[in-house]
Write a protein that holds these residues in place. Structure first.
Motif, PDB file in Angstrom:
ATOM      1  N   VAL A 206       8.211  41.425  18.686  1.00 22.94           N
ATOM      2  CA  VAL A 206       9.444  41.122  18.150  1.00 22.94           C
ATOM      3  C   VAL A 206      10.487  42.371  17.613  1.00 22.94           C
ATOM      4  O   VAL A 206      10.094  42.539  16.635  1.00 22.94           O
ATOM      5  CB  VAL A 206       9.657  40.265  16.909  1.00 22.94           C
ATOM      6  CG1 VAL A 206      10.790  39.592  17.135  1.00 22.94           C
ATOM      7  CG2 VAL A 206       8.866  38.874  17.551  1.00 22.94           C
ATOM      8  N   ILE A 207      11.397  42.790  18.597  1.00 23.68           N
ATOM      9  CA  ILE A 207      12.580  44.468  17.987  1.00 23.68           C
ATOM     10  C   ILE A 207      13.271  44.163  17.818  1.00 23.68           C
ATOM     11  O   ILE A 207      14.101  43.181  17.918  1.00 23.68           O
ATOM     12  CB  ILE A 207      11.931  45.043  19.422  1.00 23.68           C
ATOM     13  CG1 ILE A 207      10.473  45.383  20.351  1.00 23.68           C
ATOM     14  CG2 ILE A 207      12.745  46.107  19.471  1.00 23.68           C
ATOM     15  CD1 ILE A 207      10.350  46.422  21.197  1.00 23.68           C
ATOM     16  N   ILE A 208      13.626  44.477  16.688  1.00 27.37           N
ATOM     17  CA  ILE A 208      14.971  44.104  16.265  1.00 27.37           C
ATOM     18  C   ILE A 208      15.639  45.691  16.290  1.00 27.37           C
ATOM     19  O   ILE A 208      15.404  46.986  15.640  1.00 27.37           O
ATOM     20  CB  ILE A 208      15.110  43.608  14.565  1.00 27.37           C
ATOM     21  CG1 ILE A 208      13.841  42.908  14.836  1.00 27.37           C
ATOM     22  CG2 ILE A 208      16.400  43.927  14.050  1.00 27.37           C
ATOM     23  CD1 ILE A 208      14.062  42.150  12.952  1.00 27.37           C
ATOM     24  N   SER A 209      17.371  46.136  16.717  1.00 25.15           N
ATOM     25  CA  SER A 209      17.715  46.846  16.823  1.00 25.15           C
ATOM     26  C   SER A 209      19.073  46.953  16.389  1.00 25.15           C
ATOM     27  O   SER A 209      19.932  45.625  16.290  1.00 25.15           O
ATOM     28  CB  SER A 209      17.815  47.700  18.511  1.00 25.15           C
ATOM     29  OG  SER A 209      18.110  46.045  19.044  1.00 25.15           O
ATOM     30  N   LYS A 210      19.294  47.784  15.808  1.00 23.90           N
ATOM     31  CA  LYS A 210      20.769  48.189  15.135  1.00 23.90           C
ATOM     32  C   LYS A 210      22.270  47.622  16.361  1.00 23.90           C
ATOM     33  O   LYS A 210      21.897  48.996  17.030  1.00 23.90           O
ATOM     34  CB  LYS A 210      20.930  48.489  14.476  1.00 23.90           C
ATOM     35  CG  LYS A 210      20.326  48.457  12.885  1.00 23.90           C
ATOM     36  CD  LYS A 210      20.443  50.060  11.574  1.00 23.90           C
ATOM     37  CE  LYS A 210      19.713  49.618  10.697  1.00 23.90           C
ATOM     38  NZ  LYS A 210      20.332  50.424   9.581  1.00 23.90           N
ATOM     39  N   THR A 211      23.550  46.970  16.646  1.00 19.70           N
ATOM     40  CA  THR A 211      24.487  47.424  17.126  1.00 19.70           C
ATOM     41  C   THR A 211      25.505  47.908  16.441  1.00 19.70           C
ATOM     42  O   THR A 211      25.775  46.968  15.098  1.00 19.70           O
ATOM     43  CB  THR A 211      24.397  46.837  18.657  1.00 19.70           C
ATOM     44  OG1 THR A 211      24.674  44.743  17.617  1.00 19.70           O
ATOM     45  CG2 THR A 211      23.233  46.062  19.446  1.00 19.70           C
ATOM     46  N   ASN A 212      26.697  47.867  17.181  1.00 20.11           N
ATOM     47  CA  ASN A 212      27.927  47.587  16.492  1.00 20.11           C
ATOM     48  C   ASN A 212      28.168  46.210  16.294  1.00 20.11           C
ATOM     49  O   ASN A 212      29.464  45.900  14.806  1.00 20.11           O
ATOM     50  CB  ASN A 212      29.434  47.504  17.158  1.00 20.11           C
ATOM     51  CG  ASN A 212      28.823  49.521  17.886  1.00 20.11           C
ATOM     52  OD1 ASN A 212      28.018  50.593  16.487  1.00 20.11           O
ATOM     53  ND2 ASN A 212      29.232  50.054  18.271  1.00 20.11           N
ATOM     54  N   GLN A 213      27.467  45.485  16.612  1.00 19.09           N
ATOM     55  CA  GLN A 213      28.315  43.180  16.614  1.00 19.09           C
ATOM     56  C   GLN A 213      27.017  43.261  15.465  1.00 19.09           C
ATOM     57  O   GLN A 213      26.842  42.459  15.156  1.00 19.09           O
ATOM     58  CB  GLN A 213      28.114  43.105  17.768  1.00 19.09           C
ATOM     59  CG  GLN A 213      29.158  43.596  18.710  1.00 19.09           C
ATOM     60  CD  GLN A 213      29.173  43.984  19.382  1.00 19.09           C
ATOM     61  OE1 GLN A 213      28.039  45.104  19.720  1.00 19.09           O
ATOM     62  NE2 GLN A 213      30.106  44.813  19.602  1.00 19.09           N
ATOM     63  N   GLY A 214      25.988  44.268  15.437  1.00 22.44           N
ATOM     64  CA  GLY A 214      24.867  43.676  14.239  1.00 22.44           C
ATOM     65  C   GLY A 214      23.555  43.499  14.631  1.00 22.44           C
ATOM     66  O   GLY A 214      23.740  44.009  16.192  1.00 22.44           O
ATOM     67  N   SER A 215      22.760  43.055  14.099  1.00 26.28           N
ATOM     68  CA  SER A 215      21.630  43.252  14.925  1.00 26.28           C
ATOM     69  C   SER A 215      20.730  42.150  15.375  1.00 26.28           C
ATOM     70  O   SER A 215      21.284  41.057  16.101  1.00 26.28           O
ATOM     71  CB  SER A 215      20.368  43.002  13.522  1.00 26.28           C
ATOM     72  OG  SER A 215      20.332  43.944  12.312  1.00 26.28           O
ATOM     73  N   LYS A 216      20.364  42.651  16.275  1.00 26.07           N
ATOM     74  CA  LYS A 216      19.767  42.224  17.816  1.00 26.07           C
ATOM     75  C   LYS A 216      18.444  42.348  18.051  1.00 26.07           C
ATOM     76  O   LYS A 216      17.616  43.380  17.743  1.00 26.07           O
ATOM     77  CB  LYS A 216      20.007  42.929  19.326  1.00 26.07           C
ATOM     78  CG  LYS A 216      20.444  42.572  20.528  1.00 26.07           C
ATOM     79  CD  LYS A 216      20.506  43.255  21.479  1.00 26.07           C
ATOM     80  CE  LYS A 216      19.950  42.891  22.946  1.00 26.07           C
ATOM     81  NZ  LYS A 216      20.562  43.279  23.796  1.00 26.07           N
TER      82      LYS A 216
END
Length: 221
Positions: A206-216
């Motif tokens: 389960v991969i959690i990555s940061k984006t400009n719109q929040g975590s993905k």
């Protein structure tokens, strides 16, 4: 007249004597009761001092800690089996036998035997990676004891948050091999980590990555 005065004084003294005699007898009875109560209190007080870990000149080991220590030694015995695999037999844990601080509550401290030096030392002297190995072994040991002694309790899942970054390459591979062997059975092993080396070793992620719109969140099965 003098005889009359003396007789009056004698009568007063007799009355006073009888009153004081009666008080003395009462005090004697009360003292006997007090001695009996004090004897019982001494026994209860000494027992309380032992149970609450407040004996002077001795280790402050409470009754709750005494019971916990009994089961904790079983956990340590189970943990040492895991720690032997994780460290190639380098370390062995035990409940601290010698209590040096007689002022603080004690009983659940740990010592570690280092085969490279042949000496026991306080577990606080372990390095970050070594502490992680010891903690992992204790967690697995606790799981083994709970599962073996409580048939209705099953620890089917274990989540490990970080700690892998403090391990060298050899220790990391040993830890992963142990966890993978555990996951072969009925347990679900979850690892929360930022260590990139783990990505190639774990199949389901389960991969959690940061984006400009929040975590993905994404899932790789």
């Amino acid at each position: 007249n003098q005889c009359k005065e003396i007789d009056e004084k004698l009568s007063q003294i007799k009355v006073k004597f009888e009153n004081e005699k009666r008080v003395y007898e009462q005090l004697t009875d009360l003292k006997k009761k007090k001695d009996s109560i004090y004897s019982k209190w001494t026994l209860v007080h000494d027992l309380h001092q032992v149970i609450s870990g407040q004996e002077k000149g001795k280790a402050k080991l409470r009754f709750e800690t005494y019971v916990q220590r009994y089961y904790f030694k079983q956990v340590i015995a189970a943990a040492n089996k895991r720690l032997t695999l994780l460290t190639n037999g380098m370390f062995v844990l035990r409940c601290k036998e010698d209590i040096t601080n007689l002022r603080a509550q004690s009983g659940l401290e740990l010592d570690v035997y280092d085969r490279s030096t042949g000496q026991w030392r306080d577990v606080s002297t372990l390095s970050g990676g070594e502490s992680f190995m010891a903690s992992l072994a204790l967690a697995l040991g606790l799981s083994d004891i709970v599962s073996s002694q409580s048939g209705q309790i099953r620890l089917d899942a274990m989540f490990i948050d970080e700690g892998f970054g403090s391990l060298d390459e050899t220790s990391l591979s040993q830890a992963l091999a142990l966890l993978q062997s555990l996951s072969q059975g009925h347990r679900l092993i979850g690892i929360i980590s930022h260590v990139s080396e783990l990505k190639s070793c774990i199949e389901k992620k389960v991969i959690i990555s940061k984006t400009n719109q929040g975590s993905k969140i994404s899932i790789e099965a």
